[in-house]
Write an enzyme that holds these catalytic residues in place. Structure first.
Site, mmCIF file in Angstrom:
data_model
loop_
_atom_site.group_PDB
_atom_site.id
_atom_site.type_symbol
_atom_site.label_atom_id
_atom_site.label_comp_id
_atom_site.label_asym_id
_atom_site.label_seq_id
_atom_site.Cartn_x
_atom_site.Cartn_y
_atom_site.Cartn_z
ATOM 1 N N GLY A 131 0.836 -1.191 0.000
ATOM 2 C CA GLY A 131 0.000 0.000 0.000
ATOM 3 C C GLY A 131 0.870 1.239 0.000
ATOM 4 N N LYS A 132 0.290 2.374 -0.234
ATOM 5 C CA LYS A 132 1.036 3.628 -0.141
ATOM 6 C C LYS A 132 0.030 4.750 -0.005
ATOM 7 C CE LYS A 132 5.435 4.857 -0.402
ATOM 8 N NZ LYS A 132 6.605 4.059 0.008
#
Ligand code: NAD
Length: 410
Positions: free
Chosen positions: A102-103
């Site tokens: 994720g980011k």
């Protein structure tokens, strides 16, 4: 100019092809699970209301909760966050930690805001993404322009809603459940990968000539540990320019100087050189630890090293990588080299979940094992298939995700 952080880069595509991935699976693994864009209204110190835009992309959680940093930068947009989230899926898989990718980020220049405004923005952002995060769902971390203080605000905001929850973010200060060894982890991991590379490439580590671009968290710790291994650090640089000493720097002194002054500028050893001259120095290991695309078509022909160790994210462009392959200059890719950071972030999370604290020695020993194992797996594939380390890294990472994905039924 293609970047190695581009998840659809030539290396990624080659890995998918070499693995013989079915097109439907390959396509499924490219599509992020969820993308969230949020408005973050906040009150400025002067009483006016302003707003910025934030993002959280959850790429894939087949192997565990989404994991990845949150950056504050005016370049942040949904495309950048999506590519970085995708890379996190491959990075966490490559070092075999039970996470997905994720980011997140906020598109703003943090320098435009006061500390109190940044606190209000950070808290409001965390509240806005609250519906999709959780200690077993998605665990953010620091990235460009976010730090342990921002993680403290996140952790506090989340804990106000859900009860004391240190495991909701990593990269926290030690006082709030941060891990021993986290600050040095990415540099330590980079040094371990350089040591393993030296052995496989037949380069004597003791006395090996090393040049490091960027002397921040990653570059300075990498220098410290490589110096302890007996390497000779002959060139270093930061935003202020480069320094060169063919006899090797006194690294403990340089490290302390930089730690105190936050720059190498003014250090009384070595000759001043430009960043371009630094990249062209004759050496065994060139370690870009600053910016993306630092080695590109404009400077790749001047390089004079045996191996590039990618400590930064995406420091060598795809075009430059092709030229280096032809010149037999090896590249040890970012998703392997700098994975020490996320690995110790994982250790932090495990300690938080167990409500238990490990010693620094325990953390370092576990990090060493993870990095050595990942290097070995990638190198075995590289030798067997006669391919660059970058393609081999993607192959190991994608294969592991694909197997979990198929077992779970998509
Ligand atoms: P940092 O901000 O601590 O340090 C960056 C360094 O690069 C500074 O010394 C800065 O002066 C220097 N720099 C900036 N522009 C430069 C230029 N034009 N020429 C030469 N030097 C320049 O950042 P960091 O945490 O050390 O991260 C460095 C890289 O490593 C980034 O690409 C980051 O995404 C990546 N990375 C960091 C971690 C981590 O745990 N910190 C983990 C994975 C990847």
């Amino acid at each position: 100019m293609s970047s190695s952080t581009d998840p659809t880069s030539a290396a990624y595509k080659a890995a998918v092809e070499n693995l013989g991935l079915k097109p439907n699976i390959a396509k499924a693994l490219e599509i992020p699970d969820r993308e969230l864009q949020v408005e973050i209204p906040f009150r400025k110190d002067n009483g006016e209301i302003d707003s910025v835009i934030g993002f959280r992309v959850q790429h894939n959680n087949t192997r565990g909760p989404f994991k990845g940093g949150i950056r504050y930068h005016h370049h942040v947009d949904i495309d950048e966050v999506r590519s970085l989230a995708t890379l996190m899926t491959w990075k966490t898989s490559l070092v075999d930690i039970p996470y997905g990718g994720g980011k997140g980020g906020i598109g703003m220049n943090p320098g435009d805001y006061s500390e109190t405004e940044l606190e209000r923005i950070s808290r409001r952002f965390f509240r806005a993404i609250d519906p999709i995060i959780g200690v077993n769902i998605d665990i953010p971390a620091p990235d460009v322009n976010t730090n342990a203080q921002v993680m403290s605000w996140f952790m506090d905001e989340y804990s106000q809603l859900h009860g004391y929850s240190p495991a909701i973010v990593t990269g926290k200060p030690l006082e709030l459940g941060g891990s021993e060894g986290r600050e040095a982890a990415t540099g330590r991991g980079t040094a371990i990968i350089t040591r393993e590379t030296a052995e496989k490439w037949g380069i004597e580590l003791k006395g090996a000539k090393v040049v490091i671009q960027g002397f921040g968290n990653v570059g300075s710790y990498t220098a410290k540990f490589l110096d302890e291994y007996g390497c000779k650090i002959i060139g270093v640089s930061d935003i202020s320019g480069g320094l060169y000493d063919p006899n090797g720097f006194n690294v403990p002194e340089l490290f302390d100087y930089n730690y105190k002054n936050r720059t190498i500028d003014g250090f009384e050893q070595g000759k001043k050189i430009s960043n371009e001259e630094l990249l062209a120095l004759e050496c065994d290991f060139l370690i870009p630890a600053a910016l993306g695309s630092a080695i590109n078509e404009s400077n790749v022909d001047s390089l004079n090293c045996k191996v590039i160790i990618e400590a930064a994210n995406g420091p060598v462009t795809g075009e430059a990588a092709n030229k280096l392959w032809k010149r037999k200059i090896a590249i040890i890719p970012d998703i392997l080299t700098n994975a020490g950071g996320v690995t110790v972030s994982y250790f932090e999370w495990v300690q938080n979940l167990q409500q238990f604290k490990w010693t620094e020695d325990e953390v370092n020993k576990k990090l060493e094992d993870k990095m050595v194992q990942a290097f070995k797996e990638v190198h075995d594939v590289k030798v067997k298939q006669k391919i660059p380390m970058r393609i081999a890294s993607f192959m190991v990472a994608i294969d592991r995700v694909e197997r979990s994905y198929t077992l779970r039924g998509g």
